[in-house]
Design a protein around this motif. Structure first.
Motif, PDB file in Angstrom:
ATOM      1  N   ARG A   2      14.429   3.001  -3.986  1.00  0.00           N
ATOM      2  CA  ARG A   2      15.714   2.853  -5.112  1.00  0.00           C
ATOM      3  C   ARG A   2      15.694   1.306  -4.754  1.00  0.00           C
ATOM      4  NH1 ARG A   2      17.370   7.991  -5.479  1.00  0.00           N
ATOM      5  NH2 ARG A   2      17.411   9.825  -3.729  1.00  0.00           N
TER       6      ARG A   2
ATOM      7  N   TYR B  56      14.693   2.267 -11.346  1.00  0.00           N
ATOM      8  CA  TYR B  56      15.421   1.920 -12.315  1.00  0.00           C
ATOM      9  C   TYR B  56      14.455   2.639 -13.866  1.00  0.00           C
ATOM     10  CZ  TYR B  56      19.308  -0.314 -10.905  1.00  0.00           C
ATOM     11  OH  TYR B  56      20.737  -0.056 -10.340  1.00  0.00           O
TER      12      TYR B  56
ATOM     13  N   HIS C  86      16.323   9.391 -19.842  1.00  0.00           N
ATOM     14  CA  HIS C  86      17.499   8.557 -21.041  1.00  0.00           C
ATOM     15  C   HIS C  86      17.640   8.339 -22.016  1.00  0.00           C
ATOM     16  CE1 HIS C  86      21.127   5.947 -21.320  1.00  0.00           C
ATOM     17  NE2 HIS C  86      20.827   5.210 -22.080  1.00  0.00           N
TER      18      HIS C  86
ATOM     19  N   ASP D  89      10.617  -9.934 -21.521  1.00  0.00           N
ATOM     20  CA  ASP D  89      11.279 -10.284 -19.585  1.00  0.00           C
ATOM     21  C   ASP D  89      10.166 -10.308 -18.976  1.00  0.00           C
ATOM     22  OD1 ASP D  89      14.412 -10.714 -20.615  1.00  0.00           O
ATOM     23  OD2 ASP D  89      14.420  -8.661 -20.132  1.00  0.00           O
TER      24      ASP D  89
ATOM     25  N   VAL E 158       8.925  -9.339 -15.945  1.00  0.00           N
ATOM     26  CA  VAL E 158       9.693  -8.775 -14.101  1.00  0.00           C
ATOM     27  C   VAL E 158       8.740  -8.498 -13.190  1.00  0.00           C
ATOM     28  CG1 VAL E 158      11.868  -8.103 -12.634  1.00  0.00           C
ATOM     29  CG2 VAL E 158      11.649  -7.879 -15.848  1.00  0.00           C
TER      30      VAL E 158
ATOM     31  N   PRO F 184       8.612  -6.484  -6.439  1.00  0.00           N
ATOM     32  CA  PRO F 184       8.143  -6.849  -5.459  1.00  0.00           C
ATOM     33  C   PRO F 184       7.436  -5.861  -4.950  1.00  0.00           C
ATOM     34  CG  PRO F 184      10.404  -6.328  -5.333  1.00  0.00           C
ATOM     35  CD  PRO F 184      10.183  -6.329  -6.453  1.00  0.00           C
TER      36      PRO F 184
ATOM     37  N   LEU G 149       9.229  -6.507 -20.758  1.00  0.00           N
ATOM     38  CA  LEU G 149      10.607  -5.744 -21.318  1.00  0.00           C
ATOM     39  C   LEU G 149       9.981  -6.460 -22.586  1.00  0.00           C
ATOM     40  CD1 LEU G 149      12.357  -5.854 -18.018  1.00  0.00           C
ATOM     41  CD2 LEU G 149      10.646  -4.090 -18.662  1.00  0.00           C
TER      42      LEU G 149
ATOM     43  N   LEU H 268      24.121  11.112  -3.820  1.00  0.00           N
ATOM     44  CA  LEU H 268      24.247   9.393  -3.719  1.00  0.00           C
ATOM     45  C   LEU H 268      25.510   8.932  -3.466  1.00  0.00           C
ATOM     46  CD1 LEU H 268      21.195   8.509  -4.646  1.00  0.00           C
ATOM     47  CD2 LEU H 268      21.458   9.350  -3.135  1.00  0.00           C
TER      48      LEU H 268
ATOM     49  N   LYS I 133      27.134   5.118  -4.694  1.00  0.00           N
ATOM     50  CA  LYS I 133      25.802   4.184  -5.748  1.00  0.00           C
ATOM     51  C   LYS I 133      26.416   2.891  -6.035  1.00  0.00           C
ATOM     52  CE  LYS I 133      22.934   4.965  -8.469  1.00  0.00           C
ATOM     53  NZ  LYS I 133      22.023   5.691  -9.444  1.00  0.00           N
TER      54      LYS I 133
ATOM     55  N   LEU J 265      15.995  -6.203 -18.683  1.00  0.00           N
ATOM     56  CA  LEU J 265      16.199  -6.383 -17.548  1.00  0.00           C
ATOM     57  C   LEU J 265      17.041  -6.017 -16.944  1.00  0.00           C
ATOM     58  CD1 LEU J 265      14.651  -6.038 -14.746  1.00  0.00           C
ATOM     59  CD2 LEU J 265      14.822  -7.958 -14.493  1.00  0.00           C
ATOM     60  N   ASP J 266      18.221  -6.847 -17.963  1.00  0.00           N
ATOM     61  CA  ASP J 266      19.535  -6.511 -17.228  1.00  0.00           C
ATOM     62  C   ASP J 266      19.999  -5.312 -18.088  1.00  0.00           C
ATOM     63  OD1 ASP J 266      19.628  -9.022 -16.116  1.00  0.00           O
ATOM     64  OD2 ASP J 266      20.564  -9.912 -18.408  1.00  0.00           O
TER      65      ASP J 266
ATOM     66  N   TYR K   4      18.015  -2.843 -18.356  1.00  0.00           N
ATOM     67  CA  TYR K   4      17.848  -1.051 -17.538  1.00  0.00           C
ATOM     68  C   TYR K   4      19.396  -0.919 -16.542  1.00  0.00           C
ATOM     69  CZ  TYR K   4      13.025  -0.535 -19.008  1.00  0.00           C
ATOM     70  OH  TYR K   4      12.294  -0.126 -19.713  1.00  0.00           O
ATOM     71  N   MET K   5      19.654  -2.261 -15.856  1.00  0.00           N
ATOM     72  CA  MET K   5      21.176  -2.249 -15.242  1.00  0.00           C
ATOM     73  C   MET K   5      22.025  -1.854 -16.321  1.00  0.00           C
ATOM     74  SD  MET K   5      19.515  -3.550 -12.545  1.00  0.00           S
ATOM     75  CE  MET K   5      18.093  -3.785 -12.257  1.00  0.00           C
TER      76      MET K   5
ATOM     77  N   ARG L 288      22.040  -0.020 -18.767  1.00  0.00           N
ATOM     78  CA  ARG L 288      22.450   1.880 -19.165  1.00  0.00           C
ATOM     79  C   ARG L 288      22.280   2.397 -18.299  1.00  0.00           C
ATOM     80  NH1 ARG L 288      16.933  -0.383 -21.825  1.00  0.00           N
ATOM     81  NH2 ARG L 288      15.248   0.686 -21.082  1.00  0.00           N
ATOM     82  N   ASP L 289      21.965   1.977 -16.779  1.00  0.00           N
ATOM     83  CA  ASP L 289      21.628   3.337 -15.907  1.00  0.00           C
ATOM     84  C   ASP L 289      23.210   3.738 -15.091  1.00  0.00           C
ATOM     85  OD1 ASP L 289      19.906   3.891 -14.086  1.00  0.00           O
ATOM     86  OD2 ASP L 289      21.625   3.174 -12.353  1.00  0.00           O
TER      87      ASP L 289
ATOM     88  N   HIS M 200      24.210   6.939 -15.525  1.00  0.00           N
ATOM     89  CA  HIS M 200      22.789   7.768 -14.925  1.00  0.00           C
ATOM     90  C   HIS M 200      22.948   8.720 -13.745  1.00  0.00           C
ATOM     91  CE1 HIS M 200      18.718  10.054 -14.901  1.00  0.00           C
ATOM     92  NE2 HIS M 200      19.169   9.179 -13.181  1.00  0.00           N
TER      93      HIS M 200
ATOM     94  N   HIS N  86      23.777  -2.101  -6.742  1.00  0.00           N
ATOM     95  CA  HIS N  86      22.926  -2.595  -6.956  1.00  0.00           C
ATOM     96  C   HIS N  86      24.269  -3.865  -7.338  1.00  0.00           C
ATOM     97  CE1 HIS N  86      23.194  -4.269 -11.791  1.00  0.00           C
ATOM     98  NE2 HIS N  86      21.978  -5.422 -10.555  1.00  0.00           N
TER      99      HIS N  86
ATOM    100  N   ASP O 263      14.863  -5.243  -2.652  1.00  0.00           N
ATOM    101  CA  ASP O 263      14.649  -5.670  -3.874  1.00  0.00           C
ATOM    102  C   ASP O 263      15.625  -7.366  -4.523  1.00  0.00           C
ATOM    103  OD1 ASP O 263      12.512  -4.513  -3.373  1.00  0.00           O
ATOM    104  OD2 ASP O 263      12.569  -3.111  -5.652  1.00  0.00           O
TER     105      ASP O 263
ATOM    106  N   VAL P 120      15.491  -9.432  -7.306  1.00  0.00           N
ATOM    107  CA  VAL P 120      15.013  -9.694  -8.551  1.00  0.00           C
ATOM    108  C   VAL P 120      15.829 -10.848  -9.815  1.00  0.00           C
ATOM    109  CG1 VAL P 120      14.164  -8.243 -10.968  1.00  0.00           C
ATOM    110  CG2 VAL P 120      14.316  -7.248  -8.729  1.00  0.00           C
TER     111      VAL P 120
ATOM    112  N   LEU Q   6      18.832  -5.580  -5.526  1.00  0.00           N
ATOM    113  CA  LEU Q   6      19.164  -3.808  -5.197  1.00  0.00           C
ATOM    114  C   LEU Q   6      18.780  -2.967  -3.882  1.00  0.00           C
ATOM    115  CD1 LEU Q   6      16.515  -3.752  -8.847  1.00  0.00           C
ATOM    116  CD2 LEU Q   6      19.108  -3.558  -8.944  1.00  0.00           C
TER     117      LEU Q   6
ATOM    118  N   TRP R  73      19.000  -0.252  -1.283  1.00  0.00           N
ATOM    119  CA  TRP R  73      18.795   1.204  -0.769  1.00  0.00           C
ATOM    120  C   TRP R  73      18.702   1.418   0.635  1.00  0.00           C
ATOM    121  CZ3 TRP R  73      14.575  -1.613  -3.055  1.00  0.00           C
ATOM    122  CH2 TRP R  73      13.147  -1.143  -2.086  1.00  0.00           C
TER     123      TRP R  73
END
Lengths: 215, 215
Positions: free
Chosen positions: A57, A62, A69, A199, A201, A204, A211, B4, B6, B59-60, B62-63, B65-66, B69, B170, B199, B201, B211, B213
Motif C-alpha cells: 500500500r 497509489y 478515479h 515528475d 518518481v 522503491p 507523470l 482500513l 487511514k 506526484l503530489d 495523486y496524494m 486526489r486520493d 478514495h 501518508h 516507502d 518518496v 507512505l 502500511w
C-alpha cells in the motif's frame, strides 16, 4: 468541467517499448513477458486481478488504485482488444478479460473492421473506425462528464499524442527490461517535455514512474 | 471486506510537528503557518479549496486526489474541529470549513465535552467521548463498508497508533520547516518501522512523502 484524456499505468521497457513483436493469443504482449513488466503493479493491494487480501500500500498502490478515479470511458487500440488482424472472421472473441472485464465503463475499440457492440458485465465495447479526435468526442459523450482513459497500446497512444489530445500520462518505466523491438512509445521521455510538465518518481519497487501533465 | 483506518495528507515539519503552539481562531495551526505547510498540496489540481482550473497533476496530485478514495467516515480530534477548550459555551461554532465542509461523510469528533450532532452540507458531525477502539467501531459502522480516515491532529493520530489501530499513513514531511514545539507526531519516522512497511518518496515539490502500511 474539463474532461481529461489520461494514460494510466502504461508500462514500458527501459528502451520505451510497450510490447514486443509477434502478439498472439498465448502472448498478448508478444515477445515481452507481462509478468515481468507488471510485477510492480501485481504486488499492490489495488491490482484489479488480485484474489487475496494482501499486497503493498505504498507508492505503487497509489498508481493502481487511481485507475478508476473519475474515469467514465476508455479508448483502446484493436491490438489491446484482440490478437486478430484484418476483418473479423467471427464475433466469438470478446477480449482477453473473461466475463467481468476490469473497465466497468464504455470502451471504444479503434479498428478499421467494425463489428457489433456488445456488453460484458458492466463494460460495453464499441468498435469505431474514425480519427482520434472523433473517437475522443464519442468517448467524452459516453463518459457522462467524467474523464476518459487512453488504454494503449503504444501505437494508439502515439496517435493521440501526435494529435495533441492527451492531457496526462502515467508511464512506468522498467529499468531492468530492454526489448529492442516491438511497439514503441518513445525513444526517451524527454521527447514530451516541450508540451508536458514531468515528475520523474523512482519507486522503491524498481520502476520509475513518469507523470506528465499538459503545460 | 476489510475497512482500513487511514491517515492521509498529514503534513509535519522536519522535526515531526503537525502544528505549533497557541492555536486560536485566527491561527488554527498555532505558531505554524499553514500556507507554508500545505503549499505542496495547494499547488495541486485536486486540492479541495482550489477555485480555478489549474494546478499540477504530478506526484503530489495523486496524494490530494486520493483523499476521498473509498472513504466513508472521518475521525478527528477536538482541536482539529475547534480552537475552543473545555466545555462548550454555546453551539454556534460549527468547524472551520464554512457551510460546505470538505468531508462529505459522517465525521466523529473526539471530545470529553459532548454536544448535539449537526449536519452541514453532506457532512454530519458527531461528538463522542470514548476510547479510540470504540470510536473506530462507530466510524466503521457509519462508513457503510468503506474505509475510515483518521484526520488528526498529531495527538489523535498518536492515540490510535498507540492502540495499534492504524492501517496506513501518508505523512508529508516538509524538510524546510522546523517548529521546535507544538503537537508532535514523531521524533523520526523510523519509530514506526517495526510495525509498518515504509516507502519514502521525495517529491519534486520539495516535501518527502512517507507512505506506511501495516506489516
Amino acid at each position: 468541467m474539463t474532461q481529461l484524456l489520461k494514460v494510466q499505468n502504461f508500462t514500458v521497457s527501459a528502451d520505451g517499448y510497450g510490447a514486443g513483436e509477434n502478439q498472439s493469443f498465448e502472448h498478448p504482449f508478444g515477445d515481452a513477458d507481462p509478468s515481468e513488466m507488471f510485477v510492480w503493479a501485481g504486488a499492490t493491494a489495488s491490482w484489479p486481478n488480485r484474489t487475496d487480501a494482501g499486497g503493498s500500500r505504498g507508492l505503487d498502490d497509489y498508481m493502481t488504485r487511481d485507475f478508476h478515479h473519475n474515469i467514465g470511458a476508455e479508448i483502446m487500440g484493436r491490438n489491446k482488444f484482440s490478437p486478430h488482424r484484418g476483418p473479423w472472421e467471427d464475433h466469438s472473441w470478446r477480449g482477453w478479460w473473461g466475463d467481468e472485464p476490469p473497465f466497468h465503463t464504455p470502451v471504444f475499440v479503434m479498428t478499421h473492421h467494425p463489428r457489433p457492440d456488445f456488453t460484458l458485465g458492466d463494460t460495453s465495447f464499441h468498435f469505431v473506425d474514425d480519427e482520434p479526435a472523433a473517437v475522443l468526442g464519442r468517448a467524452r459523450g459516453a463518459a457522462q462528464g467524467k474523464d476518459v482513459r487512453l488504454g494503449g497500446g503504444a501505437t494508439t497512444i502515439r496517435e493521440f499524442l501526435d494529435a495533441d489530445l492527451v492531457d496526462t500520462l502515467h508511464v512506468a518505466v522498467h529499468p531492468g527490461l530492454t526489448f529492442g523491438h516491438g511497439t514503441r512509445l518513445w525513444e526517451s521521455p524527454d521527447e514530451l517535455r516541450d508540451r508536458f510538465h514531468l515528475d520523474v518518481v523512482p519507486s522503491p519497487s524498481g520502476v520509475v514512474h513518469h507523470l506528465f501533465w499538459r503545460k
